[in-house]
Design a protein around this motif. Structure first.
Motif, PDB file in Angstrom:
ATOM      1  N   ASP A  60       0.873  -1.167   0.000  1.00  0.00           N
ATOM      2  CA  ASP A  60       0.000   0.000   0.000  1.00  0.00           C
ATOM      3  C   ASP A  60       0.917   1.226   0.000  1.00  0.00           C
ATOM      4  O   ASP A  60       2.113   1.111   0.304  1.00  0.00           O
ATOM      5  CB  ASP A  60      -0.876  -0.044   1.256  1.00  0.00           C
ATOM      6  CG  ASP A  60      -1.731   1.190   1.415  1.00  0.00           C
ATOM      7  OD1 ASP A  60      -2.364   1.615   0.420  1.00  0.00           O
ATOM      8  OD2 ASP A  60      -1.772   1.745   2.528  1.00  0.00           O
TER       9      ASP A  60
ATOM     10  N   ASN B   9     -12.806   9.669  -1.091  1.00  0.00           N
ATOM     11  CA  ASN B   9     -13.244   8.311  -1.424  1.00  0.00           C
ATOM     12  C   ASN B   9     -14.476   8.294  -2.315  1.00  0.00           C
ATOM     13  O   ASN B   9     -14.653   7.365  -3.123  1.00  0.00           O
ATOM     14  CB  ASN B   9     -13.503   7.519  -0.147  1.00  0.00           C
ATOM     15  CG  ASN B   9     -12.229   7.186   0.601  1.00  0.00           C
ATOM     16  OD1 ASN B   9     -11.158   7.087   0.002  1.00  0.00           O
ATOM     17  ND2 ASN B   9     -12.325   7.047   1.916  1.00  0.00           N
TER      18      ASN B   9
ATOM     19  N   ASN C  58      -5.339   2.340  -3.154  1.00  0.00           N
ATOM     20  CA  ASN C  58      -6.560   3.061  -3.498  1.00  0.00           C
ATOM     21  C   ASN C  58      -6.182   4.522  -3.716  1.00  0.00           C
ATOM     22  O   ASN C  58      -6.117   5.314  -2.772  1.00  0.00           O
ATOM     23  CB  ASN C  58      -7.597   2.925  -2.374  1.00  0.00           C
ATOM     24  CG  ASN C  58      -8.213   1.551  -2.330  1.00  0.00           C
ATOM     25  OD1 ASN C  58      -7.906   0.687  -3.154  1.00  0.00           O
ATOM     26  ND2 ASN C  58      -9.102   1.325  -1.371  1.00  0.00           N
TER      27      ASN C  58
ATOM     28  N   SER D  43      -6.088   2.283  -7.888  1.00  0.00           N
ATOM     29  CA  SER D  43      -7.469   1.818  -8.052  1.00  0.00           C
ATOM     30  C   SER D  43      -8.205   2.530  -9.170  1.00  0.00           C
ATOM     31  O   SER D  43      -8.923   1.901  -9.953  1.00  0.00           O
ATOM     32  CB  SER D  43      -8.227   1.967  -6.732  1.00  0.00           C
ATOM     33  OG  SER D  43      -8.134   3.299  -6.242  1.00  0.00           O
TER      34      SER D  43
ATOM     35  N   LYS E 166      -9.408  -1.681  -3.222  1.00  0.00           N
ATOM     36  CA  LYS E 166      -9.430  -2.554  -2.043  1.00  0.00           C
ATOM     37  C   LYS E 166     -10.668  -2.243  -1.197  1.00  0.00           C
ATOM     38  O   LYS E 166     -11.016  -1.063  -1.061  1.00  0.00           O
ATOM     39  CB  LYS E 166      -8.161  -2.322  -1.202  1.00  0.00           C
ATOM     40  CG  LYS E 166      -6.873  -2.729  -1.885  1.00  0.00           C
ATOM     41  CD  LYS E 166      -5.642  -2.387  -1.043  1.00  0.00           C
ATOM     42  CE  LYS E 166      -5.440  -0.890  -0.927  1.00  0.00           C
ATOM     43  NZ  LYS E 166      -4.171  -0.550  -0.237  1.00  0.00           N
ATOM     44  N   PRO E 167     -11.349  -3.237  -0.671  1.00  0.00           N
ATOM     45  CA  PRO E 167     -10.931  -4.643  -0.530  1.00  0.00           C
ATOM     46  C   PRO E 167     -11.291  -5.562  -1.699  1.00  0.00           C
ATOM     47  O   PRO E 167     -11.234  -6.781  -1.548  1.00  0.00           O
ATOM     48  CB  PRO E 167     -11.691  -5.077   0.726  1.00  0.00           C
ATOM     49  CG  PRO E 167     -12.961  -4.299   0.663  1.00  0.00           C
ATOM     50  CD  PRO E 167     -12.561  -2.956   0.105  1.00  0.00           C
ATOM     51  N   ASP E 168     -11.655  -5.009  -2.838  1.00  0.00           N
ATOM     52  CA  ASP E 168     -11.926  -5.838  -4.007  1.00  0.00           C
ATOM     53  C   ASP E 168     -10.653  -6.586  -4.396  1.00  0.00           C
ATOM     54  O   ASP E 168      -9.614  -5.962  -4.665  1.00  0.00           O
ATOM     55  CB  ASP E 168     -12.378  -4.928  -5.163  1.00  0.00           C
ATOM     56  CG  ASP E 168     -12.903  -5.698  -6.361  1.00  0.00           C
ATOM     57  OD1 ASP E 168     -12.412  -6.815  -6.612  1.00  0.00           O
ATOM     58  OD2 ASP E 168     -13.795  -5.175  -7.043  1.00  0.00           O
TER      59      ASP E 168
ATOM     60  N   SER F  56      -4.545  -1.030   6.668  1.00  0.00           N
ATOM     61  CA  SER F  56      -5.968  -0.997   6.965  1.00  0.00           C
ATOM     62  C   SER F  56      -6.631  -2.366   6.846  1.00  0.00           C
ATOM     63  O   SER F  56      -6.076  -3.290   6.225  1.00  0.00           O
ATOM     64  CB  SER F  56      -6.666  -0.033   5.998  1.00  0.00           C
ATOM     65  OG  SER F  56      -6.774  -0.627   4.711  1.00  0.00           O
TER      66      SER F  56
ATOM     67  N   ASP G 233      -8.977  -3.026   4.909  1.00  0.00           N
ATOM     68  CA  ASP G 233      -9.175  -3.264   3.478  1.00  0.00           C
ATOM     69  C   ASP G 233      -7.966  -3.963   2.865  1.00  0.00           C
ATOM     70  O   ASP G 233      -8.103  -4.758   1.926  1.00  0.00           O
ATOM     71  CB  ASP G 233      -9.439  -1.952   2.745  1.00  0.00           C
ATOM     72  CG  ASP G 233     -10.848  -1.430   2.978  1.00  0.00           C
ATOM     73  OD1 ASP G 233     -11.684  -2.190   3.502  1.00  0.00           O
ATOM     74  OD2 ASP G 233     -11.106  -0.261   2.638  1.00  0.00           O
ATOM     75  N   ASP G 234      -6.774  -3.666   3.389  1.00  0.00           N
ATOM     76  CA  ASP G 234      -5.575  -4.353   2.911  1.00  0.00           C
ATOM     77  C   ASP G 234      -5.637  -5.829   3.272  1.00  0.00           C
ATOM     78  O   ASP G 234      -5.363  -6.699   2.435  1.00  0.00           O
ATOM     79  CB  ASP G 234      -4.323  -3.720   3.528  1.00  0.00           C
ATOM     80  CG  ASP G 234      -3.982  -2.381   2.910  1.00  0.00           C
ATOM     81  OD1 ASP G 234      -3.559  -2.368   1.747  1.00  0.00           O
ATOM     82  OD2 ASP G 234      -4.144  -1.346   3.584  1.00  0.00           O
TER      83      ASP G 234
ATOM     84  N   GLY H 297      -8.798  -7.528   1.334  1.00  0.00           N
ATOM     85  CA  GLY H 297      -8.578  -7.665  -0.102  1.00  0.00           C
ATOM     86  C   GLY H 297      -7.507  -8.689  -0.418  1.00  0.00           C
ATOM     87  O   GLY H 297      -7.656  -9.497  -1.340  1.00  0.00           O
TER      88      GLY H 297
END
Length: 223
Positions: free
Chosen positions: A8, A52, A127, A151, A158-160, A184, A186-187, A190
């Motif tokens: 990240d 975001n 992201n 992204s 993320k989190p995709d 995070s 999300d890290d 994902g």
């Protein structure tokens, strides 16, 4: 055995907290004392909500700069510096490739260089909007990476897990051969969804030693 390390960027390799990049600018202008620090956390959260909501559409430098301008305006207004916002927002827009706007986590370059020297492929999973490649160039981080995924530029955040798969494919490695480092949930989420092992990293709690612990992590994985 791991063959690649993914990173990240914000709050991992680059310190995003305002005290590292905004406060020096406020001190230069003699207005740091005017900031209402009791409102800082709320202002930061509001600014990131603005970012975001829009960053995935910021696919060019021209469309990304207004998103960052709104981010900075929201932050400055939130800490009671609205009357100074135009000047500071303008400076940040015109100097978006100035490395002092993007302070590095202590040890970032040393660790990336060590990993590179050990033969690991390095990738970015962040992201971020279309400014990311230029920011990496400005901070001197770009030469370390073999593949960069922002992204907004790959169409998944993320989190995709799709953003991880893009980087894995670009690096030519399988999920189990990669380690991801981020700050995070999300890290973690994902990476897990993509089958990648992840390390949660907090650059603020661990300053100034920050990233150096990664060497020990990788040595254990290689054993």
């Amino acid at each position: 055995m791991k063959r690649a390390v993914l990173f990240d960027v914000g709050d991992t390799l680059i310190l995003g907290h305002p005290k590292f990049w905004l406060w020096p600018l406020l001190h230069e202008r003699g207005i740091a004392g005017k900031a209402d620090t009791s409102r800082l956390m709320e202002a930061v959260m509001a600014a990131y909500r603005v970012y975001n909501e829009r960053h995935m559409q910021a696919t060019t430098v021209e469309t990304a700069l207004p998103v960052w301008a709104d981010f900075h305006l929201t932050l400055l207004s939130g800490i009671g510096l609205g009357e100074h916002a135009e000047e500071i927002v303008g400076f940040l827009r015109d100097n978006w490739q100035n490395p002092k706007v993007w302070p590095l986590t202590p040890g970032a370059k040393e660790v990336l260089g060590e990993l590179k020297g050990r033969g690991y492929k390095l990738g970015v999973v962040s992201n971020w909007d279309a400014l990311l490649p230029g920011v990496l160039e400005a901070t001197g981080l770009a030469p370390y990476f073999d593949f960069v995924a922002a992204s907004a530029l790959v169409g998944a955040a993320k989190p995709d897990p799709r953003i991880f798969r893009v980087v894995l494919e670009g690096l030519g490695v399988e999920p189990h051969q990669a380690l991801h480092v981020g700050d995070s949930p999300d890290d973690l989420g994902g990476a897990a969804a993509a089958g990648v092992e992840a390390v949660l990293f907090d650059p603020y709690r661990r300053n100034p030693e920050a990233l150096h612990e990664l060497w020990g992590v990788l040595e254990r994985l290689e054993a």
